[in-house]
Write a protein that holds these residues in place. Structure first.
Motif, PDB file in Angstrom:
ATOM      1  N   ARG A  23       0.927  -0.780   0.143  1.00  0.00           N
ATOM      2  CA  ARG A  23      -0.057   0.021  -0.215  1.00  0.00           C
ATOM      3  C   ARG A  23       0.865   1.329   0.118  1.00  0.00           C
ATOM      4  O   ARG A  23      -0.075   2.559   0.034  1.00  0.00           O
ATOM      5  CB  ARG A  23      -1.409   0.148   1.199  1.00  0.00           C
ATOM      6  CG  ARG A  23      -0.588   0.259   2.699  1.00  0.00           C
ATOM      7  CD  ARG A  23      -1.537   0.182   3.891  1.00  0.00           C
ATOM      8  NE  ARG A  23      -0.673  -0.151   4.997  1.00  0.00           N
ATOM      9  CZ  ARG A  23      -1.215   0.161   6.010  1.00  0.00           C
ATOM     10  NH1 ARG A  23      -2.602  -0.079   6.659  1.00  0.00           N
ATOM     11  NH2 ARG A  23      -1.092   0.125   6.772  1.00  0.00           N
ATOM     12  N   ASP A  49      -3.588  -2.970  -1.324  1.00  0.00           N
ATOM     13  CA  ASP A  49      -3.697  -3.857   0.762  1.00  0.00           C
ATOM     14  C   ASP A  49      -4.526  -4.279   0.942  1.00  0.00           C
ATOM     15  O   ASP A  49      -5.447  -4.424   0.882  1.00  0.00           O
ATOM     16  CB  ASP A  49      -4.446  -1.884   0.650  1.00  0.00           C
ATOM     17  CG  ASP A  49      -4.674  -1.648   2.084  1.00  0.00           C
ATOM     18  OD1 ASP A  49      -4.445  -2.293   3.014  1.00  0.00           O
ATOM     19  OD2 ASP A  49      -5.256  -0.052   2.881  1.00  0.00           O
ATOM     20  N   CYS A  95      -5.372  -8.123   8.171  1.00  0.00           N
ATOM     21  CA  CYS A  95      -4.039  -7.925   6.987  1.00  0.00           C
ATOM     22  C   CYS A  95      -3.536  -8.946   7.578  1.00  0.00           C
ATOM     23  O   CYS A  95      -2.655  -9.310   6.508  1.00  0.00           O
ATOM     24  CB  CYS A  95      -2.854  -6.028   8.072  1.00  0.00           C
ATOM     25  SG  CYS A  95      -2.437  -5.728   7.190  1.00  0.00           S
TER      26      CYS A  95
END
Length: 223
Positions: A23, A49, A95
């Motif tokens: 990202r 991302d 994430c």
């Protein structure tokens, strides 16, 4: 230098054609220019991302098929259960687990078709869970489970899956962790990103008759 940059440099030195995904696109584009200037393989930067799982298929469509996927992104946080917010764990899971899971799922058909390889950079915290690390360690263990299951699925198809569990490594993130712990940061006493890169590339070069499933690497000296 982070672990991902170290591995990318080693792969470029080996003559690979790289797609660098993150990202932080500006820094990534500068790194790609640096690799291309040195004529080390070739590299391009791609915005991706891991937090935006619902947009992963669009990002992957721009990357195209790959032979080798190295999952090296992720977040770190620490704190007691009483002080850590629930959305902190949700963010880490998104994430560190959902992002790599979805990225790998989207690229998997091409990797299988090319009889390629997949690498997951995890953390040695999975076997060394102490206070304040519960949220991060939970994501590391979840990623390990996903990796082990994936390996069992694709091994009969000729795809190798490697899990790497590094100990403390001299990276910007580790410097921040030491500062948070109130400890002196001595990077020369830690693993170096190039150490991890060397063992990863060595394993990727193994003949098709061999597979290393897990790789544990730690600093040679206590800290």
């Amino acid at each position: 230098m982070g672990i991902g940059r170290g591995i990318a440099t080693a792969l470029a030195n080996a003559g690979c054609k790289l797609t660098l995904a993150s990202r932080s696109i500006t820094a990534l584009e500068e790194f790609a220019v640096e690799l291309n200037r040195k004529k080390l393989g070739s590299a391009k930067a791609q915005m991706l991302d891991l937090n935006k799982v619902d947009r992963m298929e669009d990002a992957v469509s721009e990357i195209g098929p790959v032979d080798i996927l190295v999952n090296c992104g992720g977040l770190y946080d620490s704190g007691t259960m009483s002080s850590a917010a629930r959305d902190g764990l949700e963010n880490l899971m998104r994430c560190n687990v959902l992002g790599p899971y979805e990225l790998t799922r989207c690229l998997l058909p091409g990797i299988i078709a090319n009889r390629g390889q997949i690498v997951f950079i995890n953390s040695s915290v999975v076997n060394n869970i102490g206070p304040l690390t519960g949220q991060f360690a939970a994501t590391a263990q979840a990623l390990r489970a996903i990796t082990d299951s994936l390996r069992a699925e694709v091994n009969p198809l000729g795809v190798r899956v490697l899990s790497v569990f590094p100990g403390r490594t001299a990276t910007p993130r580790q410097q921040q962790i030491f500062a948070k712990e109130g400890r002196e940061y001595s990077p020369e006493r830690l693993l170096q990103p190039k150490d991890i890169a060397e063992v990863v590339v060595s394993n990727l070069r193994l003949p098709a008759t061999a597979e290393v499933t897990e790789l544990w690497i730690r600093p040679a000296r206590n800290f």
